[in-house]
Scaffold this motif. Structure first.
Motif, PDB file in Angstrom:
ATOM      1  N   THR A 142       0.796  35.716 -27.680  1.00  0.00           N
ATOM      2  CA  THR A 142       0.012  35.129 -28.772  1.00  0.00           C
ATOM      3  C   THR A 142       0.603  33.773 -29.146  1.00  0.00           C
ATOM      4  O   THR A 142       1.694  33.722 -29.706  1.00  0.00           O
ATOM      5  CB  THR A 142       0.019  36.045 -30.017  1.00  0.00           C
ATOM      6  N   PRO A 143      -0.087  32.660 -28.816  1.00  0.00           N
ATOM      7  CA  PRO A 143      -1.343  32.597 -28.053  1.00  0.00           C
ATOM      8  C   PRO A 143      -1.089  32.839 -26.573  1.00  0.00           C
ATOM      9  O   PRO A 143       0.050  32.747 -26.121  1.00  0.00           O
ATOM     10  CB  PRO A 143      -1.809  31.157 -28.302  1.00  0.00           C
ATOM     11  N   PRO A 144      -2.155  33.140 -25.811  1.00  0.00           N
ATOM     12  CA  PRO A 144      -1.985  33.365 -24.367  1.00  0.00           C
ATOM     13  C   PRO A 144      -1.405  32.123 -23.675  1.00  0.00           C
ATOM     14  O   PRO A 144      -1.670  30.992 -24.072  1.00  0.00           O
ATOM     15  CB  PRO A 144      -3.413  33.640 -23.884  1.00  0.00           C
ATOM     16  N   ILE A 145      -0.610  32.348 -22.655  1.00  0.00           N
ATOM     17  CA  ILE A 145       0.019  31.266 -21.903  1.00  0.00           C
ATOM     18  C   ILE A 145      -0.557  31.251 -20.494  1.00  0.00           C
ATOM     19  O   ILE A 145      -0.527  32.267 -19.791  1.00  0.00           O
ATOM     20  CB  ILE A 145       1.548  31.443 -21.835  1.00  0.00           C
ATOM     21  N   LEU A 146      -1.093  30.113 -20.073  1.00  0.00           N
ATOM     22  CA  LEU A 146      -1.548  29.923 -18.700  1.00  0.00           C
ATOM     23  C   LEU A 146      -0.466  29.194 -17.928  1.00  0.00           C
ATOM     24  O   LEU A 146       0.153  28.264 -18.435  1.00  0.00           O
ATOM     25  CB  LEU A 146      -2.837  29.097 -18.656  1.00  0.00           C
ATOM     26  N   HIS A 147      -0.283  29.593 -16.676  1.00  0.00           N
ATOM     27  CA  HIS A 147       0.734  28.919 -15.858  1.00  0.00           C
ATOM     28  C   HIS A 147       0.170  27.639 -15.249  1.00  0.00           C
ATOM     29  O   HIS A 147       0.804  26.592 -15.287  1.00  0.00           O
ATOM     30  CB  HIS A 147       1.234  29.852 -14.752  1.00  0.00           C
ATOM     31  N   ARG A 148      -0.990  27.701 -14.612  1.00  0.00           N
ATOM     32  CA  ARG A 148      -1.741  26.564 -14.099  1.00  0.00           C
ATOM     33  C   ARG A 148      -1.146  25.895 -12.863  1.00  0.00           C
ATOM     34  O   ARG A 148      -1.662  24.884 -12.408  1.00  0.00           O
ATOM     35  CB  ARG A 148      -1.959  25.510 -15.202  1.00  0.00           C
ATOM     36  N   ASP A 149      -0.077  26.426 -12.298  1.00  0.00           N
ATOM     37  CA  ASP A 149       0.449  25.838 -11.064  1.00  0.00           C
ATOM     38  C   ASP A 149       1.061  26.927 -10.177  1.00  0.00           C
ATOM     39  O   ASP A 149       2.151  26.763  -9.627  1.00  0.00           O
ATOM     40  CB  ASP A 149       1.492  24.766 -11.384  1.00  0.00           C
ATOM     41  N   ILE A 150       0.340  28.033 -10.037  1.00  0.00           N
ATOM     42  CA  ILE A 150       0.805  29.122  -9.180  1.00  0.00           C
ATOM     43  C   ILE A 150       0.589  28.708  -7.725  1.00  0.00           C
ATOM     44  O   ILE A 150      -0.526  28.345  -7.333  1.00  0.00           O
ATOM     45  CB  ILE A 150       0.038  30.423  -9.472  1.00  0.00           C
ATOM     46  N   LYS A 151       1.640  28.760  -6.937  1.00  0.00           N
ATOM     47  CA  LYS A 151       1.571  28.426  -5.517  1.00  0.00           C
ATOM     48  C   LYS A 151       2.850  28.940  -4.862  1.00  0.00           C
ATOM     49  O   LYS A 151       3.846  29.206  -5.554  1.00  0.00           O
ATOM     50  CB  LYS A 151       1.429  26.913  -5.310  1.00  0.00           C
ATOM     51  N   PRO A 152       2.857  29.099  -3.548  1.00  0.00           N
ATOM     52  CA  PRO A 152       4.028  29.681  -2.887  1.00  0.00           C
ATOM     53  C   PRO A 152       5.346  28.972  -3.164  1.00  0.00           C
ATOM     54  O   PRO A 152       6.384  29.638  -3.325  1.00  0.00           O
ATOM     55  CB  PRO A 152       3.657  29.600  -1.392  1.00  0.00           C
ATOM     56  N   SER A 153       5.342  27.658  -3.268  1.00  0.00           N
ATOM     57  CA  SER A 153       6.604  26.935  -3.481  1.00  0.00           C
ATOM     58  C   SER A 153       7.153  27.113  -4.889  1.00  0.00           C
ATOM     59  O   SER A 153       8.317  26.793  -5.152  1.00  0.00           O
ATOM     60  CB  SER A 153       6.424  25.446  -3.174  1.00  0.00           C
ATOM     61  N   ASN A 154       6.344  27.638  -5.815  1.00  0.00           N
ATOM     62  CA  ASN A 154       6.797  27.898  -7.183  1.00  0.00           C
ATOM     63  C   ASN A 154       7.187  29.354  -7.405  1.00  0.00           C
ATOM     64  O   ASN A 154       7.382  29.787  -8.541  1.00  0.00           O
ATOM     65  CB  ASN A 154       5.706  27.520  -8.191  1.00  0.00           C
ATOM     66  N   ILE A 155       7.296  30.114  -6.318  1.00  0.00           N
ATOM     67  CA  ILE A 155       7.640  31.532  -6.407  1.00  0.00           C
ATOM     68  C   ILE A 155       8.836  31.792  -5.500  1.00  0.00           C
ATOM     69  O   ILE A 155       8.776  31.496  -4.300  1.00  0.00           O
ATOM     70  CB  ILE A 155       6.453  32.420  -5.977  1.00  0.00           C
ATOM     71  N   LYS A 156       9.902  32.320  -6.062  1.00  0.00           N
ATOM     72  CA  LYS A 156      11.110  32.574  -5.276  1.00  0.00           C
ATOM     73  C   LYS A 156      11.367  34.073  -5.150  1.00  0.00           C
ATOM     74  O   LYS A 156      11.043  34.847  -6.053  1.00  0.00           O
ATOM     75  CB  LYS A 156      12.319  31.876  -5.900  1.00  0.00           C
TER      76      LYS A 156
END
Length: 325
Positions: A142-156
């Motif tokens: 609250t309030p909701p949070i959007l990530h907006r840049d989900i992609k393989p290089s941002n995930i470890k």
């Protein structure tokens, strides 16, 4: 592109810069030693405002950054790095968070591609579940949070196998008054993973379903070793998106359907939430070893269309045989 900080610069009398981890047009991420907590290694994200901004707009962005940083610092989820500090120094904004060891998913995809193989569907589903849990946690704040840049290089992937969604660079807070939308930096994400509504400088139409699209595009890449055609390309050329099973036949039909569901161009045609998408992913999943033997509804329709004359002839033969006997 902003100039990188030199090694061994001390920030806030606390963080000794070891060296850069990554860099983009709006700043960089550094590895650093926390001199107040001996042995702790952290990641320091630096955000450099556009030098052409007016003083008023620079102040507004600084206030927005501090508001958002304080919210990120309150987050606590196993698939998100913990934000421990935020501050301003020399007109630059800084976020301090846990350093996450391991490879990012883009590196893992590249290795898999070089080996001329595919990631196991079961492994991708496990990662998908972890990402869904992290995103559902963000979306239900609250309030909701959007990530907006989900992609393989941002995930470890850590050495223990835990997934971490590491970059909050384009994060957006959904408020009841969209005129007060808070965004740390300006940007639209990476084209292959960005929905159509996120293009351009006006992102007022982005919502939870925008993250659903980006997650679907990420899973497409993980399952096929290829990033999907961009939303803009697909808008201009609707047939350009190759279906995942045409690249990797070991993908279960239900998984393909779920991924394509998330990749719908219009938000209204996508799952309404990350939980809905997760449910679709697990709908009657079959083992990858028998997936090539199964057909999707569309594949059945195509097969029937291509073989309609043969099927009619077969039916006539059966009817004739029954009459003659």
């Amino acid at each position: 592109m902003a100039r990188l900080l030199e090694t061994h610069i001390l920030l806030k009398d606390s963080y000794n810069i070891v060296g850069p981890i990554g860099q983009c047009g709006v700043g960089a991420v550094y590895g650093a030693e926390d001199i107040l907590l001996t042995g702790r290694v952290c990641a320091v994200k630096e955000i450099t405002p556009d030098p052409d901004l007016t003083p008023e707009l620079r102040k507004q962005l600084q206030d927005q950054f501090r508001q958002e940083a304080s919210i990120l610092a309150r987050l606590d989820h196993p698939n998100l790095p913990k934000v421990s500090d935020h501050f301003t120094q020399n007109d630059r904004e800084y976020l301090v968070m846990d350093f996450v060891p391991g490879q990012n998913l883009h590196e893992i995809i590249s290795q898999t591609q070089n080996q001329q193989t595919y990631l196991a569907q079961s492994q991708v589903l496990d990662w998908a579940d972890q990402l869904c849990d992290a995103l559902n946690y963000l979306h239900t704040q609250t309030p909701p949070i959007l990530h907006r840049d989900i992609k393989p290089s941002n995930i470890k992937v850590t050495p223990s196998g835990l997934l971490k969604l590491v970059d909050f660079g384009l994060v957006k807070l959904l408020t009841s008054d969209e005129a007060r939308t808070v965004t740390v930096v300006q940007g639209q994400g990476t084209a292959a993973y960005t929905p159509l509504e996120q293009y351009g400088s006006d992102d007022a139409h982005t919502d939870i379903r925008s993250d659903v699209y980006a997650l679907g595009a990420t899973l497409y890449h993980l399952l096929t070793n290829h990033s999907p055609a961009t939303a803009r390309e697909r808008f201009l050329y609707p047939e350009i998106l190759i279906k995942p099973r045409e690249i990797n036949s070991h993908i279960a039909p239900s998984i393909q359907d779920a991924v394509l569901y998330a990749l719908e161009l219009h938000p209204d045609n996508r799952p309404d939430s990350i939980q809905d998408f997760k449910t679709a992913l697990h709908r009657a999943v079959v083992p990858s070893r028998i997936a090539p033997l199964l057909l999707t509804k569309q594949e059945w329709q195509n097969a029937i269309h291509k073989n309609i004359e043969v099927m009619i002839a077969a039916v006539l033969l059966i009817v004739t045989a029954m009459v003659l006997t």
